[in-house]
Design an enzyme around this catalytic site. Structure first.
Site, PDB file in Angstrom:
ATOM      1  CD  GLN A 178      -3.042  -0.954  -0.105  1.00 52.73           C
ATOM      2  OE1 GLN A 178      -3.218  -0.019  -0.248  1.00 52.73           O
ATOM      3  NE2 GLN A 178      -4.063  -1.969   0.084  1.00 52.73           N
ATOM      4  CB  SER A 198       0.483  -5.646  -5.467  1.00 54.01           C
ATOM      5  OG  SER A 198      -0.301  -6.518  -5.741  1.00 54.01           O
ATOM      6  N   GLY A 199       1.194  -4.359  -8.209  1.00 50.86           N
ATOM      7  CA  GLY A 199       0.965  -4.025  -9.640  1.00 50.86           C
ATOM      8  C   GLY A 199      -0.059  -3.253  -9.374  1.00 50.86           C
ATOM      9  CG  HIS A 200      -3.700  -5.452  -8.389  1.00 53.83           C
ATOM     10  ND1 HIS A 200      -4.963  -4.960  -7.432  1.00 53.83           N
ATOM     11  CD2 HIS A 200      -3.182  -6.364  -7.078  1.00 53.83           C
ATOM     12  CE1 HIS A 200      -4.773  -6.074  -6.128  1.00 53.83           C
ATOM     13  NE2 HIS A 200      -3.374  -6.331  -5.931  1.00 53.83           N
ATOM     14  CB  CYS A 323     -22.182  -7.320   8.026  1.00 51.68           C
ATOM     15  SG  CYS A 323     -22.918  -7.857   9.537  1.00 51.68           S
TER      16      CYS A 323
HETATM   17  C1  PLP Z   1      -1.312  -4.640   2.383  1.00 52.99           C
HETATM   18  C2  PLP Z   1      -1.145  -5.674   1.609  1.00 52.99           C
HETATM   19  N1  PLP Z   1      -0.340  -6.955   1.591  1.00 52.99           N
HETATM   20  C3  PLP Z   1      -0.548  -7.392   0.322  1.00 52.99           C
HETATM   21  C4  PLP Z   1      -1.758  -7.632  -0.211  1.00 52.99           C
HETATM   22  C5  PLP Z   1      -2.006  -8.515  -1.180  1.00 52.99           C
HETATM   23  O1  PLP Z   1      -1.934  -8.724  -2.510  1.00 52.99           O
HETATM   24  P1  PLP Z   1      -1.807  -9.295  -4.022  1.00 52.99           P
HETATM   25  O2  PLP Z   1      -3.485  -8.785  -4.165  1.00 52.99           O
HETATM   26  O3  PLP Z   1      -1.204  -8.965  -5.400  1.00 52.99           O
HETATM   27  O4  PLP Z   1      -1.724 -10.765  -3.633  1.00 52.99           O
HETATM   28  C6  PLP Z   1      -2.489  -6.437  -0.473  1.00 52.99           C
HETATM   29  C7  PLP Z   1      -3.559  -6.447  -1.429  1.00 52.99           C
HETATM   30  O5  PLP Z   1      -4.976  -6.709  -0.839  1.00 52.99           O
HETATM   31  C8  PLP Z   1      -2.106  -5.563   0.404  1.00 52.99           C
HETATM   32  O6  PLP Z   1      -2.893  -4.594   0.813  1.00 52.99           O
HETATM   33  S1  FES Z   2     -23.937 -10.445   8.426  1.00 58.24           S
HETATM   34 FE1  FES Z   2     -24.615  -9.692  10.087  1.00 58.24          FE
HETATM   35  S2  FES Z   2     -26.423  -9.724  10.057  1.00 58.24           S
HETATM   36 FE2  FES Z   2     -26.232 -10.496   8.669  1.00 58.24          FE
END
Ligand code: PLP
Ligand code: FES
Lengths: 394, 126
Positions: A178, A198-200, A323
């Site tokens: 991040q 991570s690229g995305h 939830c």
């Molecule tokens: C802090 C952190 N570490 C690791 C990941 C995992 O990365 P990736 O989705 O490329 O495996 C994420 C993303 O979800 C992340 O926010």
């Molecule tokens: S997941 Fe909490 S009541 Fe629906």
């Protein structure tokens, strides 16, 4: 739609899409092949490696391309643990609010007999270098602490933590998924031994990432096979994806100053605007946080309902509510900073993108206020709080 | 595909019978220990008929939709019928819920059961 979930994933940049599609069409050779066409792909791959290395102040041969942040985290941690065991060192230091890619890897190691110290995270979402110093033991083989938290956006004092680790000769890994492309990161200045990205998360493609491993630090491969990535990660390289990630990273890093200058005031405006909702609280330090992140708890409401109603208003966001988790456990990050279950339940994360406008910010503030008020209108918990049958926490 | 069916979203967006019944003679509040959600049902029963019903819910989309649907299913019905309302019936009336959201409909069934119990104990005291 206002896409305010950039911490989950980002839109690919035009330049990254261009790189990806061009290479998919024209540069499909295998970089391991000796003929010219294969070597062309090899050249693209190595240029991407140089670009990625430069973006974080590393050397090209210190970069291992992976399938993303999760794989990089796994490889870094499992390698350091294995190296530690060879020297009889089986203690690891981390924090309670790491990403699951780190936490679940550590849990696996605990089952294998490693001992892990999870540092307490302060209520502002930060750990300190002195906590790390105090926790380091003779048998500590690894410190792994994330650069910026994915839920609350807080930026850890990585440089100081790295200094402590360096002085005590303990390997230091940081999950910078991040942080890279969002704030300045320099592995040398920051005393980092291993770093995951991570690229995305910075406008590159999904399913591509990298692990930086400082020269002299040994890593083992998770995936056995060919000799790619200098024997540290087998498998024919995803050349188009890797090059597109490099394109996106170069762009992001070149624009870090304007990114910060643009997003910080908008972030702070939204923080202030939402903060006017009674019995709400910002999660994480207001200053030591990435420019894109806003995370709030609202008392008396539940996060999934909040998200669905914001979605109806054209705002895509996320929540740490039980939830929304599938597991029905509220966010471990919010629990780690001391939010109790009831309050963690009513959380909202907005992670802004560069394209956000001032009008979007106004609209977000207005919409969140409306939705919170609406949901509180028929919340039995809110009724009890207002009637004084329960004490307000926020 | 959306997370929830159209029906669920309809009841979530426009919940029926939402609010408080000032003259309720049966009130039940239940919580889900797992996810932490809370549902409150208010019943107005006359001549063994559920004359009116309202709910308040602190919970997810599926919990709000389940409470709304459950109130519709018992409103105007004899108490004996209301007592037999199952979470399955609520979920079916909503065109189904994702597996991990079935417990939200259980909450609706339990809230009604609890309100009926309260009604009965009030009757006994009379
Ligand atoms: C802090 C952190 N570490 C690791 C990941 C995992 O990365 P990736 O989705 O490329 O495996 C994420 C993303 O979800 C992340 O926010
Ligand atoms: S997941 Fe909490 S009541 Fe629906």
């Amino acid at each position: 739609m206002i896409y305010a979930d950039n911490a989950a994933t980002t839109k690919m940049s035009d330049a990254a899409v261009q790189t990806l599609t061009d290479l998919l069409k024209d540069t499909y050779g295998n970089p391991s092949s000796l003929y010219e066409f294969g070597q062309k792909a090899k050249e693209v791959l190595e240029q991407a490696r140089r670009d990625v290395a430069e973006a974080i102040g590393a050397q090209p041969n210190e970069i291992i391309f992976t399938s993303g942040g999760s794989e990089a985290d796994n490889q870094a941690i499992l390698s350091a643990a294995k190296m530690g065991a060879l020297k009889g060192k089986k203690h690891i230091i981390s924090t309670a609010f790491e990403h699951h890619a780190v936490l679940h890897t550590l849990r696996k190691l605990e089952k294998e007999g490693y001992e892990v110290t999870y540092l307490d995270v302060h209520s502002n979402g930060l750990v300190t270098a002195s906590q790390v110093a105090d926790a380091i033991r003779e048998d500590t083989c690894l410190v792994t602490i994330m650069y910026a938290n994915n839920e609350i956006g807080t930026i850890q004092p990585i440089r100081e933590i790295g200094e402590v680790c360096k002085a005590k000769n303990v390997t230091f890994h940081t999950d910078a998924v991040q942080a890279v492309g969002h704030i300045p990161v320099n592995v040398v200045d920051d005393n980092i031994d291993m770093l995951s990205a991570s690229g995305h998360k910075f406008h590159g493609p999904k399913g591509v990432g990298f692990l930086y491993v400082k020269k002299g630090i040994k890593v083992f491969n998770l995936i056995e096979g060919g000799a790619q990535e200098r024997n540290r990660r087998a498998g024919t390289e995803n050349v188009p994806g890797i090059a597109a990630m490099a394109t996106a990273l170069k762009e992001s890093v070149a624009n870090l100053d304007s990114y910060k200058a643009k997003l910080t005031p908008i972030r702070d405006k939204i923080i202030k605007g939402i903060g006017e909702i009674p019995h709400s609280a910002l999660n994480g330090d207001a200053v030591s946080r990435v420019p894109s992140n806003i995370n709030y708890c609202f008392e008396g409401i539940e996060g999934e309902s909040l998200l669905l109603l914001l979605d109806d208003k054209g705002i895509a966001a996320s929540s740490g509510s039980a939830c929304t988790s599938g597991s029905l456990d509220p966010s471990h990050v919010l629990l780690a900073i001391g939010r109790i279950h009831d309050v963690a339940h009513g959380s909202l994360r907005l992670s802004l993108g560069e394209d956000i406008t001032d009008e979007d910010a106004d609209y977000i503030i207005k919409s969140v206020r409306e939705v919170v008020e609406y949901l509180r209108g028929f919340s039995p918990v809110w009724r009890d709080l207002v009637a004084g049958k329960k004490e307000f926490i926020l | 595909m959306a997370l929830y069916s159209e029906k669920v979203m309809d009841h979530f967006r426009n919940p029926r019978n939402v609010g408080v019944l000032e003259d309720a003679n049966g009130i039940g509040e239940v919580g889900n220990a797992k996810c932490g959600d809370i549902m409150k049902m208010y019943l107005k029963i006359e001549d063994d008929i559920v004359k009116d019903v309202k709910f308040e819910t602190f919970g997810c989309g599926s919990a709000i939709a389940s409470s709304s649907m459950a109130t519709e299913l018992i409103k105007g019905k004899p108490v004996s019928e209301a007592r037999q309302l199952t979470n399955k019936a609520v979920a079916e009336a909503l065109d189904g819920l994702p597996d991990y959201k079935m417990h939200c409909s259980v909450l609706a069934q339990e809230a009604i059961e609890s309100a009926l119990k309260d009604y009965e104990s009030r009757q006994e005291k009379k």
